[in-house]
Scaffold this motif. Structure first.
Motif, PDB file in Angstrom:
ATOM      1  N   TYR A 130      -1.148  -1.072   6.456  1.00  0.00           N
ATOM      2  CA  TYR A 130      -0.642   0.336   6.082  1.00  0.00           C
ATOM      3  C   TYR A 130       0.678   0.354   6.766  1.00  0.00           C
ATOM      4  O   TYR A 130       1.146   1.528   7.191  1.00  0.00           O
ATOM      5  CB  TYR A 130      -1.636   1.322   6.332  1.00  0.00           C
ATOM      6  CG  TYR A 130      -2.912   1.368   5.377  1.00  0.00           C
ATOM      7  CD1 TYR A 130      -2.792   1.882   3.892  1.00  0.00           C
ATOM      8  CD2 TYR A 130      -3.737   0.648   5.838  1.00  0.00           C
ATOM      9  CE1 TYR A 130      -3.686   1.718   3.195  1.00  0.00           C
ATOM     10  CE2 TYR A 130      -4.832   0.546   4.823  1.00  0.00           C
ATOM     11  CZ  TYR A 130      -4.703   1.002   3.583  1.00  0.00           C
ATOM     12  OH  TYR A 130      -5.928   1.145   2.409  1.00  0.00           O
ATOM     13  N   GLY A 131       1.340  -0.862   7.236  1.00  0.00           N
ATOM     14  CA  GLY A 131       2.731  -0.773   7.977  1.00  0.00           C
ATOM     15  C   GLY A 131       3.701  -0.560   6.646  1.00  0.00           C
ATOM     16  O   GLY A 131       3.484  -0.907   5.683  1.00  0.00           O
ATOM     17  N   PRO A 132       4.916  -0.528   7.470  1.00  0.00           N
ATOM     18  CA  PRO A 132       6.065  -0.546   6.323  1.00  0.00           C
ATOM     19  C   PRO A 132       6.387  -2.097   5.686  1.00  0.00           C
ATOM     20  O   PRO A 132       5.827  -2.907   6.088  1.00  0.00           O
ATOM     21  CB  PRO A 132       7.181  -0.189   7.165  1.00  0.00           C
ATOM     22  CG  PRO A 132       6.770   0.443   8.386  1.00  0.00           C
ATOM     23  CD  PRO A 132       5.377  -0.257   8.753  1.00  0.00           C
ATOM     24  N   THR A 133       7.043  -1.940   4.677  1.00  0.00           N
ATOM     25  CA  THR A 133       7.471  -3.236   4.191  1.00  0.00           C
ATOM     26  C   THR A 133       8.622  -3.936   5.123  1.00  0.00           C
ATOM     27  O   THR A 133       9.022  -3.107   5.886  1.00  0.00           O
ATOM     28  CB  THR A 133       8.180  -3.156   2.828  1.00  0.00           C
ATOM     29  OG1 THR A 133       9.201  -2.239   2.764  1.00  0.00           O
ATOM     30  CG2 THR A 133       7.182  -2.943   1.736  1.00  0.00           C
ATOM     31  N   ASP A 188       5.556   8.815  10.399  1.00  0.00           N
ATOM     32  CA  ASP A 188       6.002   9.613  11.630  1.00  0.00           C
ATOM     33  C   ASP A 188       6.600   8.548  12.597  1.00  0.00           C
ATOM     34  O   ASP A 188       7.731   8.874  13.539  1.00  0.00           O
ATOM     35  CB  ASP A 188       4.958  10.314  12.155  1.00  0.00           C
ATOM     36  CG  ASP A 188       4.536  11.653  11.487  1.00  0.00           C
ATOM     37  OD1 ASP A 188       5.287  11.877  10.586  1.00  0.00           O
ATOM     38  OD2 ASP A 188       3.711  12.321  11.835  1.00  0.00           O
ATOM     39  N   ALA A 189       6.057   7.463  12.842  1.00  0.00           N
ATOM     40  CA  ALA A 189       6.325   6.774  14.100  1.00  0.00           C
ATOM     41  C   ALA A 189       7.741   5.926  13.519  1.00  0.00           C
ATOM     42  O   ALA A 189       8.683   5.717  14.483  1.00  0.00           O
ATOM     43  CB  ALA A 189       5.283   5.299  14.120  1.00  0.00           C
ATOM     44  N   SER A 248       0.673  -1.107   0.015  1.00  0.00           N
ATOM     45  CA  SER A 248      -0.108  -0.109   0.119  1.00  0.00           C
ATOM     46  C   SER A 248       0.672   1.426  -0.112  1.00  0.00           C
ATOM     47  O   SER A 248       2.032   1.436   0.618  1.00  0.00           O
ATOM     48  CB  SER A 248      -1.122  -0.121   1.446  1.00  0.00           C
ATOM     49  OG  SER A 248      -0.332  -0.252   2.399  1.00  0.00           O
ATOM     50  N   TYR A 249       0.272   2.225  -0.669  1.00  0.00           N
ATOM     51  CA  TYR A 249       1.045   3.665  -0.719  1.00  0.00           C
ATOM     52  C   TYR A 249       0.160   4.626  -1.179  1.00  0.00           C
ATOM     53  O   TYR A 249      -1.032   4.381  -1.903  1.00  0.00           O
ATOM     54  CB  TYR A 249       2.168   3.614  -1.997  1.00  0.00           C
ATOM     55  CG  TYR A 249       2.636   5.045  -2.138  1.00  0.00           C
ATOM     56  CD1 TYR A 249       3.830   5.426  -1.279  1.00  0.00           C
ATOM     57  CD2 TYR A 249       2.323   5.763  -2.935  1.00  0.00           C
ATOM     58  CE1 TYR A 249       4.226   6.636  -1.502  1.00  0.00           C
ATOM     59  CE2 TYR A 249       2.555   7.094  -3.099  1.00  0.00           C
ATOM     60  CZ  TYR A 249       3.837   7.506  -2.502  1.00  0.00           C
ATOM     61  OH  TYR A 249       4.153   8.950  -2.673  1.00  0.00           O
ATOM     62  N   PRO A 250      -0.112   5.639  -0.546  1.00  0.00           N
ATOM     63  CA  PRO A 250       0.845   6.009   0.636  1.00  0.00           C
ATOM     64  C   PRO A 250       0.308   5.318   1.769  1.00  0.00           C
ATOM     65  O   PRO A 250      -0.558   5.035   1.988  1.00  0.00           O
ATOM     66  CB  PRO A 250       0.841   7.585   0.563  1.00  0.00           C
ATOM     67  CG  PRO A 250      -0.716   7.884   0.324  1.00  0.00           C
ATOM     68  CD  PRO A 250      -1.010   6.754  -0.953  1.00  0.00           C
ATOM     69  N   LYS A 251       1.482   5.602   2.792  1.00  0.00           N
ATOM     70  CA  LYS A 251       0.914   5.245   4.070  1.00  0.00           C
ATOM     71  C   LYS A 251       0.559   6.391   4.839  1.00  0.00           C
ATOM     72  O   LYS A 251       0.981   7.477   4.710  1.00  0.00           O
ATOM     73  CB  LYS A 251       2.530   4.812   4.966  1.00  0.00           C
ATOM     74  CG  LYS A 251       3.173   3.700   4.215  1.00  0.00           C
ATOM     75  CD  LYS A 251       2.526   2.488   4.067  1.00  0.00           C
ATOM     76  CE  LYS A 251       3.472   1.243   3.431  1.00  0.00           C
ATOM     77  NZ  LYS A 251       2.675  -0.016   2.863  1.00  0.00           N
ATOM     78  N   PRO A 252      -0.428   6.166   5.946  1.00  0.00           N
ATOM     79  CA  PRO A 252      -0.760   7.138   6.831  1.00  0.00           C
ATOM     80  C   PRO A 252       0.440   7.980   7.416  1.00  0.00           C
ATOM     81  O   PRO A 252       1.197   7.361   7.814  1.00  0.00           O
ATOM     82  CB  PRO A 252      -1.590   6.433   7.907  1.00  0.00           C
ATOM     83  CG  PRO A 252      -2.141   4.887   7.087  1.00  0.00           C
ATOM     84  CD  PRO A 252      -0.907   4.549   6.442  1.00  0.00           C
TER      85      PRO A 252
END
Lengths: 73, 384
Positions: free
Chosen positions: B203-206, B19-20, B10-14
Motif C-alpha cells: 500500500y505504498g506509493p508507486t 499523509d506521510a 493498489s488504490y486507494p492508499k491508506p
C-alpha cells in the motif's frame, strides 16, 4: 576524559542505525554533520559525551554496527 | 468508481500513506544522507525507519540488508544480473512475470547463462521433485515468484527453498504480488534474496520497492546494477563496497519511502495483521467466483476459488479487451485485460495470446462492489 567525541561511519545509513541503537540504550547523542577535518563524507556522524565512549563502542559491537572510528573533538 | 486493478497497483492508499508523502514533501523535503543539516537528518531518519520495518517484515536482523529500489523490476534485474556469471545455469518457472523472464533472456542472448523453465502442475505450481530433476552441476540460482500475478497461484516456497539450500542453489524470490499478503521469513523459508514492490500489497506509493538480502549472505557476490553518488566515501571514485550503499546510488525516492513505511504500519495495525488481509481477500475471491459462475453466462476462471484476491477470467464469445472496456466505460469498474506482462504464464494456463480479464482485490474492496461487478458482467455477457 571530559569533552565530546564523534563516532564516524562509512555511511550515513550506519549513523542512523547507530543513533537508533543509542536511543534505545538511552545513551545521550546527536546526529551531526561529519566534521570536514575528519572525513570527506557528505552525511552525518554521531556526537556524544566522551565519558560514554566505552559504552558506545560496546553497543556498536553488540549490535554488529560497523563503524570507522571514534575521535575526540 | 470501483477499482479492481490492485494487482497492478493498489488504490486507494491508506490515508496515513498519502499523509506521510505530503508531510515529507511539504515539511521535510531534504535529501537523506547527503548533508548534515537537520532536515537531511530528519529525512534520513524516515528512510531508516522504513528500512527497519522492511527488515522486520521479511524476518531480517540487519536493516542494512534492505536496499531500496524504484520497483520490483529494478530489484530483480539487480539480483539476476548481479549474481550470474558466464556458464551459470538458472531454474525458473513458467509462471514468471517479464521482470524475471526478460533479464534471464537478455543474459541468455548475450551467451552468459542458460536457464530451464519448469512447467509445474496445471496451475504452474512447482514441486520439489520437479526442481530436483532440473538441478545441474552449473545451477547457481532458482528464481521464481511467490504468487502469480495472473492466477494468484502460490508456490511452495519453503519446501523449494530448503531443497535449494541443501543443494547449494541460491534462491531469488519475486514477492511483487505476495508482499503484504503472504508472510515470509527469509531465514525460516530459506530465501537468499527477496525482490518486492512497495505499491501493491504494501500500500505504498508507486516508485518504491527493494531488494532484501538475507542475514549472513555474502553480498560481495552481487555486482551493483548502477554506480554513482551515495553520500559516502565521497573522496573516492570507486563504488563503496558496503551495504546498502553499494546498491543504492542516486537519490532515493524518500517521499515514496515515507509512504511505504506507513503502508507497512497500516498492515501491522490490522487486527490480525496479514491474516486479516488474507481472510478479507479469500472471502471476496470466493464470493466473486461463486457468484459469477452462477450468474454470468460463459464465465470461465483460471484461478482457484480459494485464493488471495487475484482472479483471472474470460467470458466465452467476448474478447477480454471488450469486457474491460465495457466495465470501465459503462460501469466505472477498473480491471486489467491481456497478458499481464507474463506471456509464459498465459501459455501455461492456456490463455495465450488472448489473455484474460483480471480482478485484483484489495483490503478496501467490498462485497457490494462485487455484487455491482457481477451485475455488470451479467449484462455484458447477456447477449452472447
Amino acid at each position: 576524559m571530559s569533552g565530546e567525541s564523534v563516532i564516524l561511519f562509512h555511511s550515513s545509513n550506519y549513523a542512523m542505525w547507530a543513533a537508533d541503537a543509542l536511543k534505545k540504550a538511552k545513551i545521550g547523542h546527536k546526529l551531526v554533520p561529519v566534521p570536514r577535518e575528519l572525513s570527506s563524507d557528505c552525511g552525518y556522524c554521531v556526537r556524544f559525551d566522551t565519558l560514554s565512549a566505552g559504552q558506545v563502542s560496546a553497543l556498536m559491537e553488540k549490535e554488529n554496527i560497523e563503524f570507522d572510528r571514534i575521535e575526540q573533538i | 468508481m470501483i477499482y479492481f486493478d490492485n494487482s497492478a497497483t493498489s488504490y486507494p492508499k491508506p490515508s496515513q500513506v498519502t499523509d506521510a508523502v505530503i508531510y515529507f514533501m511539504t515539511k521535510i523535503g531534504a535529501n537523506p544522507g547527503r548533508a548534515g543539516h537537520s532536515q537531511s537528518v530528519k529525512a534520513g531518519e524516515i528512510v531508516f525507519e522504513a528500512r527497519k520495518k522492511v527488515a522486520v517484515f521479511f524476518g531480517l536482523k540487519s536493516p542494512m540488508n534492505v536496499i531500496f529500489t524504484s520497483n520490483a523490476t529494478e530489484a530483480l534485474n539487480t539480483a539476476v544480473k548481479g549474481l550470474l556469471i558466464k556458464g551459470d545455469h538458472v531454474i525458473t518457472s513458467a509462471m514468471e512475470h517479464n521482470s524475471v523472464m526478460r533479464p534471464l533472456k537478455r543474459l541468455e542472448e548475450d551467451g552468459i547463462i542458460t536457464f530451464s523453465v519448469l512447467e509445474g502442475d496445471d496451475r504452474g505450481v512447482l514441486s520439489v521433485e520437479e526442481v530436483i530433476k532440473a538441478i545441474k552441476p552449473a545451477t547457481k540460482v532458482l528464481v521464481i515468484n511467490h504468487m502469480s500475478n495472473v492466477t494468484g497461484a502460490v508456490q511452495p516456497v519453503r519446501e523449494i527453498g530448503e531443497l535449494c539450500r541443501s543443494k547449494g542453489v541460491l534462491t531469488i524470490l519475486d514477492c511483487a504480488q505476495s508482499a503484504g499478503i503472504i508472510p515470509l521469513d527469509m531465514c525460516a523459508d530459506y530465501i537468499d534474496i527477496v525482490c518486492f514492490t512497495g505499491h501493491k500489497g504494501l500500500y505504498g506509493p508507486t516508485g518504491t520497492g527493494g531488494m532484501v538480502i538475507r542475514d549472513g549472505f555474502d553480498f560481495n557476490r552481487i555486482r551493483p546494477l548502477k554506480e554513482g553518488g551515495t553520500g559516502s566515501l565521497s573522496d573516492k571514485t570507486v563504488q563503496p563496497a558496503f551495504m546498502p550503499d553499494k546498491f543504492e546510488s542516486g537519490t532515493l525516492n524518500a517521499a515514496g519511502i515515507a509512504g511505504l513505511s506507513k503502508g507497512i504500519d497500516f498492515l501491522n495495525s490490522l487486527p490480525e495483521g496479514l491474516k486479516s488481509v488474507q481472510l478479507h481477500k479469500q472471502t471476496l475471491q470466493k464470493y466473486f467466483i461463486e457468484k459469477a459462475k452462477k450468474h454470468v453466462k460463459g464465465f470461465v476462471t483460471q484461478s482457484e476459488t480459494e485464493g488471495y484476491g487475484v482472479v483471472s477470467f474470460t467470458i466465452e464469445g467476448l474478447s477480454v479487451s471488450e469486457v474491460t472496456m465495457k466495465l470501465s466505460d459503462l460501469y466505472g469498474i477498473m480491471s486489467r485485460q491481456g497478458l499481464h506482462c507474463a506471456p509464459l504464464a498465459h501459455r501455461r494456463i492456456g490463455t495465450f495470446p488472448e489473455g484474460t480479464v483480471r480482478f485484483g482485490f484489495s483490503v478496501f474492496n467490498t462485497r457490494d462492489e462485487i455484487d455491482s461487478a457481477v451485475k455488470a458482467l451479467k449484462e455484458i455477457a447477456g447477449g452472447n
